[in-house]
Design an enzyme around this catalytic site. Structure first.
Site, PDB file in Angstrom:
ATOM      1  N   GLU A   1      27.699  21.735 -48.584  1.00 29.74           N
ATOM      2  CA  GLU A   1      26.749  20.922 -47.812  1.00 29.74           C
ATOM      3  C   GLU A   1      27.398  19.819 -46.987  1.00 29.74           C
ATOM      4  OE1 GLU A   1      26.367  21.766 -51.004  1.00 29.74           O
ATOM      5  OE2 GLU A   1      24.549  22.967 -51.073  1.00 29.74           O
TER       6      GLU A   1
ATOM      7  N   HIS B   1      21.749  22.881 -60.141  1.00 27.15           N
ATOM      8  CA  HIS B   1      22.026  24.140 -59.433  1.00 27.15           C
ATOM      9  C   HIS B   1      23.241  24.113 -58.501  1.00 27.15           C
ATOM     10  CE1 HIS B   1      20.035  21.941 -56.173  1.00 27.15           C
ATOM     11  NE2 HIS B   1      20.655  22.766 -55.356  1.00 27.15           N
TER      12      HIS B   1
ATOM     13  N   HIS C   1      16.826  27.342 -61.515  1.00 28.34           N
ATOM     14  CA  HIS C   1      17.022  27.920 -60.177  1.00 28.34           C
ATOM     15  C   HIS C   1      17.261  29.427 -60.307  1.00 28.34           C
ATOM     16  CE1 HIS C   1      18.913  28.528 -56.260  1.00 28.34           C
ATOM     17  NE2 HIS C   1      18.601  27.293 -55.924  1.00 28.34           N
TER      18      HIS C   1
ATOM     19  N   ARG D   1      26.611  24.238 -56.389  1.00 24.93           N
ATOM     20  CA  ARG D   1      27.786  25.120 -56.521  1.00 24.93           C
ATOM     21  C   ARG D   1      28.965  24.442 -57.220  1.00 24.93           C
ATOM     22  NH1 ARG D   1      25.269  28.062 -52.815  1.00 24.93           N
ATOM     23  NH2 ARG D   1      25.964  30.193 -52.457  1.00 24.93           N
TER      24      ARG D   1
ATOM     25  N   GLU E   1      17.006  14.295 -41.432  1.00 21.16           N
ATOM     26  CA  GLU E   1      17.827  13.871 -42.574  1.00 21.16           C
ATOM     27  C   GLU E   1      19.315  13.882 -42.186  1.00 21.16           C
ATOM     28  OE1 GLU E   1      18.799  15.834 -46.585  1.00 21.16           O
ATOM     29  OE2 GLU E   1      16.932  14.833 -47.083  1.00 21.16           O
TER      30      GLU E   1
ATOM     31  N   ASP F   1      21.357  20.193 -44.748  1.00 24.88           N
ATOM     32  CA  ASP F   1      22.765  20.592 -44.901  1.00 24.88           C
ATOM     33  C   ASP F   1      22.981  21.985 -45.477  1.00 24.88           C
ATOM     34  OD1 ASP F   1      21.930  20.221 -47.495  1.00 24.88           O
ATOM     35  OD2 ASP F   1      22.839  18.242 -47.704  1.00 24.88           O
TER      36      ASP F   1
HETATM   37  C1  UD1 Z   1      20.916  26.645 -51.337  1.00 26.02           C
HETATM   38  C2  UD1 Z   1      21.680  25.661 -50.459  1.00 26.02           C
HETATM   39  C3  UD1 Z   1      21.772  24.303 -51.135  1.00 26.02           C
HETATM   40  C4  UD1 Z   1      20.422  23.813 -51.605  1.00 26.02           C
HETATM   41  C5  UD1 Z   1      19.739  24.876 -52.432  1.00 26.02           C
HETATM   42  C6  UD1 Z   1      18.341  24.439 -52.774  1.00 26.02           C
HETATM   43  C7  UD1 Z   1      23.452  26.627 -49.059  1.00 26.02           C
HETATM   44  C8  UD1 Z   1      24.855  27.080 -49.004  1.00 26.02           C
HETATM   45  N1  UD1 Z   1      23.036  26.164 -50.251  1.00 26.02           N
HETATM   46  O1  UD1 Z   1      21.702  26.874 -52.494  1.00 26.02           O
HETATM   47  O2  UD1 Z   1      22.322  23.375 -50.221  1.00 26.02           O
HETATM   48  O3  UD1 Z   1      20.591  22.645 -52.355  1.00 26.02           O
HETATM   49  O4  UD1 Z   1      19.662  26.092 -51.694  1.00 26.02           O
HETATM   50  O5  UD1 Z   1      17.794  25.181 -53.809  1.00 26.02           O
HETATM   51  O6  UD1 Z   1      22.751  26.709 -48.086  1.00 26.02           O
HETATM   52  N2  UD1 Z   1      17.680  33.271 -55.193  1.00 26.02           N
HETATM   53  C9  UD1 Z   1      16.601  34.103 -55.442  1.00 26.02           C
HETATM   54  N3  UD1 Z   1      15.371  33.762 -54.936  1.00 26.02           N
HETATM   55  C10 UD1 Z   1      15.163  32.634 -54.222  1.00 26.02           C
HETATM   56  C11 UD1 Z   1      16.248  31.783 -53.991  1.00 26.02           C
HETATM   57  C12 UD1 Z   1      17.517  32.117 -54.459  1.00 26.02           C
HETATM   58  O7  UD1 Z   1      16.744  35.116 -56.089  1.00 26.02           O
HETATM   59  O8  UD1 Z   1      14.018  32.389 -53.800  1.00 26.02           O
HETATM   60  C13 UD1 Z   1      19.024  33.642 -55.721  1.00 26.02           C
HETATM   61  C14 UD1 Z   1      19.648  34.839 -54.976  1.00 26.02           C
HETATM   62  O9  UD1 Z   1      20.376  35.598 -55.874  1.00 26.02           O
HETATM   63  C15 UD1 Z   1      20.569  34.152 -53.958  1.00 26.02           C
HETATM   64  C16 UD1 Z   1      21.080  32.986 -54.789  1.00 26.02           C
HETATM   65  O10 UD1 Z   1      19.935  32.555 -55.531  1.00 26.02           O
HETATM   66  O11 UD1 Z   1      21.611  34.983 -53.510  1.00 26.02           O
HETATM   67  C17 UD1 Z   1      21.695  31.870 -54.024  1.00 26.02           C
HETATM   68  O12 UD1 Z   1      20.887  31.406 -52.965  1.00 26.02           O
HETATM   69  P1  UD1 Z   1      21.588  30.542 -51.780  1.00 26.02           P
HETATM   70  O13 UD1 Z   1      20.536  30.103 -50.816  1.00 26.02           O
HETATM   71  O14 UD1 Z   1      22.755  31.269 -51.217  1.00 26.02           O
HETATM   72  O15 UD1 Z   1      22.207  29.292 -52.521  1.00 26.02           O
HETATM   73  P2  UD1 Z   1      21.510  28.180 -53.391  1.00 26.02           P
HETATM   74  O16 UD1 Z   1      22.376  27.975 -54.579  1.00 26.02           O
HETATM   75  O17 UD1 Z   1      20.085  28.498 -53.565  1.00 26.02           O
HETATM   76  N1  UDP Z   2      11.228  21.751 -56.885  1.00 26.43           N
HETATM   77  C1  UDP Z   2      10.155  22.627 -57.061  1.00 26.43           C
HETATM   78  N2  UDP Z   2      10.136  23.436 -58.179  1.00 26.43           N
HETATM   79  C2  UDP Z   2      11.133  23.416 -59.102  1.00 26.43           C
HETATM   80  C3  UDP Z   2      12.229  22.543 -58.899  1.00 26.43           C
HETATM   81  C4  UDP Z   2      12.256  21.738 -57.775  1.00 26.43           C
HETATM   82  O1  UDP Z   2       9.232  22.665 -56.245  1.00 26.43           O
HETATM   83  O2  UDP Z   2      11.038  24.152 -60.088  1.00 26.43           O
HETATM   84  C5  UDP Z   2      11.262  20.915 -55.663  1.00 26.43           C
HETATM   85  C6  UDP Z   2      11.533  19.435 -55.886  1.00 26.43           C
HETATM   86  O3  UDP Z   2      10.324  18.718 -56.076  1.00 26.43           O
HETATM   87  C7  UDP Z   2      12.271  19.022 -54.617  1.00 26.43           C
HETATM   88  C8  UDP Z   2      12.972  20.289 -54.186  1.00 26.43           C
HETATM   89  O4  UDP Z   2      12.363  21.363 -54.893  1.00 26.43           O
HETATM   90  O5  UDP Z   2      11.389  18.643 -53.584  1.00 26.43           O
HETATM   91  C9  UDP Z   2      14.433  20.206 -54.479  1.00 26.43           C
HETATM   92  O6  UDP Z   2      15.038  21.438 -54.288  1.00 26.43           O
HETATM   93  P1  UDP Z   2      16.469  21.779 -54.842  1.00 26.43           P
HETATM   94  O7  UDP Z   2      16.772  20.935 -56.016  1.00 26.43           O
HETATM   95  O8  UDP Z   2      16.509  23.249 -55.005  1.00 26.43           O
HETATM   96  O9  UDP Z   2      17.418  21.435 -53.615  1.00 26.43           O
HETATM   97  P2  UDP Z   2      18.166  20.116 -53.120  1.00 26.43           P
HETATM   98  O10 UDP Z   2      17.165  19.042 -52.903  1.00 26.43           O
HETATM   99  O11 UDP Z   2      19.197  19.774 -54.139  1.00 26.43           O
HETATM  100  O12 UDP Z   2      18.831  20.557 -51.859  1.00 26.43           O
END
Ligand code: UD1
Ligand code: UDP
Length: 364
Positions: A130, A207, A239, A209, A116, A94
């Site tokens: 999502e 984490h 995160h 939103r 999923e 999602d």
């Molecule tokens: C995204 C997904 C969410 C998922 C989550 C898992 C969307 C809208 N959201 O949210 O569904 O649960 O990932 O973690 O698709 N960033 C870094 N390095 C990284 C990753 C993220 O610096 O490796 C920072 C950046 O500033 C980036 C921000 O996190 O702009 C947000 O990342 P984004 O993928 O837009 O949203 P998430 O909150 O990570």
């Molecule tokens: N996870 C990880 N390192 C971390 C935190 C989470 O590898 O420091 C893994 C966790 O085991 C799970 C996945 O990341 O499999 C979950 O990701 P996240 O919570 O970012 O996203 P969501 O599942 O809520 O979309």
């Protein structure tokens, strides 16, 4: 037959890795397109599974907005899809990557398989964005790989033809099973190095939103109060989203019982989950993995699309109000072992990828 797997974030990679391995094992021509919606957090997963994407679109920008992310994703994915001409695209869950990959696939008239599929809260703003992403993806997808019977029923209610819905279990159970079976020595080593067996700790992540701002701050206040009263540690790998980090660090300053870390490599995180007392999280994937590891979860959200864990007695939907979270932590301290953890995991048996590949091979 040529398949394209498209993912971009940490959880998608964790949940698509076993499926990729199974497709390759069956000699199916499969390419991975990483959108790079995540960067460091994605690399941490690909390393463990030893996967090198065929394409990396390097989309991520610090503090990206949903609109700019979505438009970049669509434009970049279109170029790859025009070049590769896949027979089938597989997407997961999602995220923005999921929704845009499905849309780009539709515009290029390529069939989509959604892994999923069918999770729903029915509140379009929770989880945000999502819930809408997965509804859009369900409308586009040709094949729906539902993890549970409930997910299948959600799709049927939305008029998805039953013949296109396949119950497979969740591929995350394949992943964690693979890690536990193939990396048990590494897990032991990590646990020994961190001296985890000797201490009692709670593992935490947050984490989403819809939890930014007051909800995260309220939960951190509850955790701060509880850990200052009790001799127990909370480990919180934060995160990389800058907003989440700011919210957490606004409340947590020099609290010795709260250990804030950078996001952990998947193997390290599993090692911590495996050794913890219980977990507090708003994450989706962690709820499913916890079920496999037989750990209790406090879900830090108002709604859940995974009621199976609550029904099974392992998860409690606690919300994000300070008092409720604090009281739930206190309650768990007394009643922890009253939680029923049934042997049958509602999220799957570790053979989800195999079931998806069998279906793909049969419908070739
Ligand atoms: C995204 C997904 C969410 C998922 C989550 C898992 C969307 C809208 N959201 O949210 O569904 O649960 O990932 O973690 O698709 N960033 C870094 N390095 C990284 C990753 C993220 O610096 O490796 C920072 C950046 O500033 C980036 C921000 O996190 O702009 C947000 O990342 P984004 O993928 O837009 O949203 P998430 O909150 O990570
Ligand atoms: N996870 C990880 N390192 C971390 C935190 C989470 O590898 O420091 C893994 C966790 O085991 C799970 C996945 O990341 O499999 C979950 O990701 P996240 O919570 O970012 O996203 P969501 O599942 O809520 O979309």
């Amino acid at each position: 037959m040529k398949i394209g797997i498209i993912f971009g974030t940490r959880p998608e990679a964790i949940k698509m890795a076993p499926l990729y391995k199974k497709l390759i094992e069956n000699n199916i021509d499969t390419k991975i397109i990483s959108t790079g919606q995540h960067k460091e957090m994605l690399d941490q997963v690909l390393n463990v599974f030893e996967i090198i994407p065929d394409y990396n679109l390097n989309i991520m920008k610090k503090g990206q907005s949903l609109c700019e992310l979505t438009s970049r994703l669509l434009n970049e994915l279109d170029k790859i899809l025009k070049k590769e001409r896949f027979d089938l695209i597989l997407v997961h869950g999602d995220t923005s990557t999921t929704m845009t990959a499905s849309l780009a696939g539709f515009y290029n008239k390529i069939p989509i398989g959604h892994v999923e599929a069918g999770l729903r809260t029915k509140d379009i703003y929770d989880p945000y964005p999502e819930e809408l992403n997965r509804r859009i993806t369900s409308n586009i997808a040709n094949y729906h790989f539902a993890p549970t019977e409930l997910a299948k029923q959600n799709l049927i209610k939305e008029n998805i033809p039953e013949k296109n819905i396949i119950i497979t279990g969740n591929t995350v159970i394949d992943s964690i099973k693979w890690i536990k079976e193939n990396k048990s020595e590494n897990i032991k080593m990590i646990q020994n190095n961190l001296n985890l067996k000797k201490q009692k700790y709670i593992l935490m992540t947050m984490h989403r939103r819809e939890n930014w701002g007051t909800p995260i701050e309220n939960v951190m206040k509850a955790v701060k109060k509880y850990t200052s009263e009790k001799n127990i540690k909370v480990i919180f790998p934060i995160h990389l989203n800058p907003i989440v980090r700011e919210n957490v660090k606004k409340i947590i300053k020099n609290d010795t019982n709260i250990i804030l870390t950078e996001p952990l490599e998947y193997l390290e995180f599993i090692s911590l989950m495996d050794g913890c007392h219980y977990i507090m999280t708003d994450s989706g994937g962690i709820q499913e993995e916890a079920q496999y590891l037989k750990k209790t979860i406090l879900i830090l959200r108002k709604t859940t699309e995974r009621p199976e864990a609550i029904k099974n007695g392992t998860a409690i939907l606690v919300g994000t109000e300070e008092d409720k979270v604090y009281n739930a932590m206190k309650e768990l301290e007394k009643n922890m072992y009253k939680n029923i953890i049934k042997d049958k995991n509602p999220f799957g048996d570790g053979f989800a990828s195999e079931k998806i590949v069998d279906f793909i091979l049969k419908s070739k």
